[in-house]
Design a protein around this motif. Structure first.
Motif, mmCIF file in Angstrom:
data_model
loop_
_atom_site.group_PDB
_atom_site.id
_atom_site.type_symbol
_atom_site.label_atom_id
_atom_site.label_comp_id
_atom_site.label_asym_id
_atom_site.label_seq_id
_atom_site.Cartn_x
_atom_site.Cartn_y
_atom_site.Cartn_z
ATOM 1 N N VAL A 1 0.845 -1.200 0.000
ATOM 2 C CA VAL A 1 0.000 0.000 0.000
ATOM 3 C C VAL A 1 0.884 1.255 0.000
ATOM 4 O O VAL A 1 0.616 2.213 -0.734
ATOM 5 C CB VAL A 1 -0.971 -0.018 1.205
ATOM 6 N N THR A 2 1.951 1.211 0.801
ATOM 7 C CA THR A 2 2.884 2.330 0.858
ATOM 8 C C THR A 2 3.523 2.550 -0.515
ATOM 9 O O THR A 2 3.634 3.693 -0.996
ATOM 10 C CB THR A 2 3.981 2.065 1.911
ATOM 11 N N LYS A 3 3.942 1.449 -1.156
ATOM 12 C CA LYS A 3 4.552 1.533 -2.480
ATOM 13 C C LYS A 3 3.556 2.109 -3.497
ATOM 14 O O LYS A 3 3.909 2.962 -4.317
ATOM 15 C CB LYS A 3 5.017 0.142 -2.909
ATOM 16 N N LEU A 4 2.320 1.651 -3.426
ATOM 17 C CA LEU A 4 1.285 2.140 -4.322
ATOM 18 C C LEU A 4 1.043 3.637 -4.109
ATOM 19 O O LEU A 4 0.943 4.401 -5.079
ATOM 20 C CB LEU A 4 -0.009 1.342 -4.099
ATOM 21 N N LEU A 5 0.979 4.061 -2.880
ATOM 22 C CA LEU A 5 0.792 5.479 -2.581
ATOM 23 C C LEU A 5 1.964 6.316 -3.075
ATOM 24 O O LEU A 5 1.779 7.411 -3.615
ATOM 25 C CB LEU A 5 0.592 5.693 -1.081
ATOM 26 N N PHE A 6 3.163 5.787 -2.938
ATOM 27 C CA PHE A 6 4.343 6.486 -3.432
ATOM 28 C C PHE A 6 4.292 6.630 -4.952
ATOM 29 O O PHE A 6 4.587 7.699 -5.504
ATOM 30 C CB PHE A 6 5.614 5.748 -2.989
ATOM 31 N N LEU B 1 4.201 10.012 -7.217
ATOM 32 C CA LEU B 1 5.102 10.291 -8.336
ATOM 33 C C LEU B 1 4.307 10.611 -9.605
ATOM 34 O O LEU B 1 4.638 11.547 -10.343
ATOM 35 C CB LEU B 1 6.033 9.109 -8.597
ATOM 36 N N LEU B 2 3.272 9.841 -9.840
ATOM 37 C CA LEU B 2 2.423 10.069 -11.007
ATOM 38 C C LEU B 2 1.763 11.443 -10.916
ATOM 39 O O LEU B 2 1.704 12.188 -11.907
ATOM 40 C CB LEU B 2 1.365 8.963 -11.106
ATOM 41 N N LEU B 3 1.310 11.798 -9.736
ATOM 42 C CA LEU B 3 0.689 13.097 -9.523
ATOM 43 C C LEU B 3 1.671 14.232 -9.805
ATOM 44 O O LEU B 3 1.305 15.241 -10.416
ATOM 45 C CB LEU B 3 0.156 13.193 -8.091
ATOM 46 N N SER B 4 2.939 14.047 -9.410
ATOM 47 C CA SER B 4 3.943 15.091 -9.669
ATOM 48 C C SER B 4 4.145 15.260 -11.180
ATOM 49 O O SER B 4 4.268 16.386 -11.674
ATOM 50 C CB SER B 4 5.255 14.761 -8.971
ATOM 51 N N HIS B 5 4.152 14.160 -11.926
ATOM 52 C CA HIS B 5 4.294 14.250 -13.387
ATOM 53 C C HIS B 5 3.068 14.908 -14.022
ATOM 54 O O HIS B 5 3.202 15.712 -14.945
ATOM 55 C CB HIS B 5 4.536 12.868 -13.992
#
Length: 116
Positions: A23-28, A32-36
């Protein structure tokens, strides 16, 4: 009743604990996707004045393009008229050439007689 549910609750908590890294990896990854996505939106925002300027220039060019197309249409009508004028006497010219061709033996004969 509570003591009977306790092993199941513990098992559920353990499964949730095992899922926590994923879940942590997915949120990370989502972060990252949101920053792009935000970077892309910013670039599009920066491009907006240029796109607006381009659209305005195209809008300003529209009357000239319309005028050019109209002139080409007028030119085409004159070319068609010229072609029509060229092809109109064609049957007469063909008839004249045919008559000259029919006269050729007689002219040849006359010339032959003149030179003898």
């Amino acid at each position: 009743c509570f003591f009977l549910l306790l092993p199941h609750v513990m098992k559920l908590l353990f499964c949730l604990f095992l899922l926590l890294p994923h879940v942590t990896k997915l949120l990370f990854c989502l972060f990252l996707l949101l920053s792009h996505v935000m970077k892309l939106m910013f670039c599009l925002f920066l491009l907006l004045p240029h796109v607006t300027k381009l659209l305005f220039c195209l809008f300003l060019l529209l009357p000239h393009v319309t005028k050019l197309l109209f002139c080409l249409f007028l030119l085409l009508s004159h070319v068609m008229k010229l072609l029509f004028c060229f092809f109109l006497p064609l049957p007469h010219v063909t008839k004249l050439l045919f008559c000259l061709f029919l006269l050729l033996p007689h002219v040849t004969k006359l010339l032959f007689c003149l030179f003898l």
